[in-house]
Design an enzyme around this catalytic site. Structure first.
Site, PDB file in Angstrom:
ATOM      1  N   ASP A 175      26.063  31.066  13.428  1.00 13.83           N
ATOM      2  CA  ASP A 175      25.334  30.116  14.007  1.00 13.83           C
ATOM      3  C   ASP A 175      25.214  31.118  15.799  1.00 13.83           C
ATOM      4  OD1 ASP A 175      24.907  27.570  15.315  1.00 13.83           O
ATOM      5  OD2 ASP A 175      27.318  28.011  16.194  1.00 13.83           O
ATOM      6  N   ASP A 228      25.308  28.653  19.005  1.00 15.31           N
ATOM      7  CA  ASP A 228      25.831  27.656  20.342  1.00 15.31           C
ATOM      8  C   ASP A 228      26.854  27.320  20.057  1.00 15.31           C
ATOM      9  OD1 ASP A 228      22.019  26.844  20.875  1.00 15.31           O
ATOM     10  OD2 ASP A 228      23.323  27.724  22.303  1.00 15.31           O
TER      11      ASP A 228
END
Ligand code: XBP
Ligand code: MG
Length: 240
Positions: free
Chosen positions: A8, A10
């Site tokens: 991922d 952020d």
């Protein structure tokens, strides 16, 4: 041994959500809106993934009359474009750093021939600017698949973005490990059948991570190896 790590972005590669929040507020100011999202607002708003969807959720909650506006989608898209430009400008000014352990993990995985991929809700320009400012062009080229925001119909917690990453890698979920920071992200990767390590971030440290194979503050290659072995031996059942 696992074949790939799917990151991922952020909150996982870097604590970038504060920069996103500032970029949203700059865009609202430039658009002549009186909106200003403080940290408490943003913690709530982050439950909606995707910047454009987040703006719409804010309007639905706070200014429902706007929903009747002509070309509301165009207004949201234009405001979000201003936000993305503001965000990438701040990233280009080196306002973001990799989270502890991430640089070493990427280096170790690459040295051991483990593939690297990204599955994120954020927009592609944001990913490109973050990778460029933190690991440079050579580092960015180490990612075999970079799957972003609008490339799928349904954003996290739907599994679509992780399924796209698996498709581009040519791997099954049980051959990979995902690294996430949020419940939305964990539900997305776990539903795609990928054992997931969660590193909670400043905006997600109060969330439920029951479906995670491991919750840890600073991820390392050895911690991923350990959890993958446990899951592979089925000595760890994941509740999804
Ligand atoms: C987090 C998100 C994104 C960012 C804002 O993505 O939900 O919406 O908050 O970026 P990740 P955009 O999956 O990397 O945690 O405004 O480009 O959506
Ligand atoms: Mg995240």
């Amino acid at each position: 041994m696992f074949e790939a790590i799917i990151f991922d972005v952020d909150g996982t590669l870097s604590e970038t959500e504060e920069i996103h929040r500032k970029a949203f507020n700059l865009a609202f100011e430039k658009t002549g809106l009186s909106w200003n999202w403080d940290r408490a607002d943003y913690r709530e708003l982050l439950k909606t993934t995707g910047g454009k969807e987040r703006i719409r959720a804010f309007i639905e909650e706070n200014e429902p009359d706007r929903l009747q506006e002509h070309d509301l989608d165009g207004f949201i898209r234009r405001t979000h474009e201003i936000k993305t430009n503001a965000y990438t400008g701040m990233i280009a000014n080196n306002e973001a750093a990799l989270r502890p352990g991430i640089r070493q993990l990427i280096r170790e995985a690459a040295n051991k021939g483990v593939k690297l991929a990204i599955a994120t809700t954020t927009s592609r320009p944001n990913v490109d600017s973050l990778l460029l400012s933190t690991i440079g062009i050579v580092g960015a080229d180490m990612f075999e698949a970079i799957c972003c925001g609008d490339s799928v119909a349904k954003k996290k917690p739907a599994p679509d973005i992780y399924r796209l990453a698996l498709e581009q890698l040519g791997l099954g979920g049980d051959e990979c490990v995902a690294i996430e920071d949020s419940r939305n992200g964990l539900l997305s990767s776990a539903t795609a059948g990928i054992p997931t390590v969660v590193t909670p971030s400043v905006y997600t440290d109060d969330q439920n991570f029951d479906e995670a194979a491991l919750v840890i503050d600073e991820v390392s290659f050895s911690s991923i190896e350990r959890v993958f072995e446990l899951v592979a031996r089925k000595s760890m059942r994941l509740p999804v």
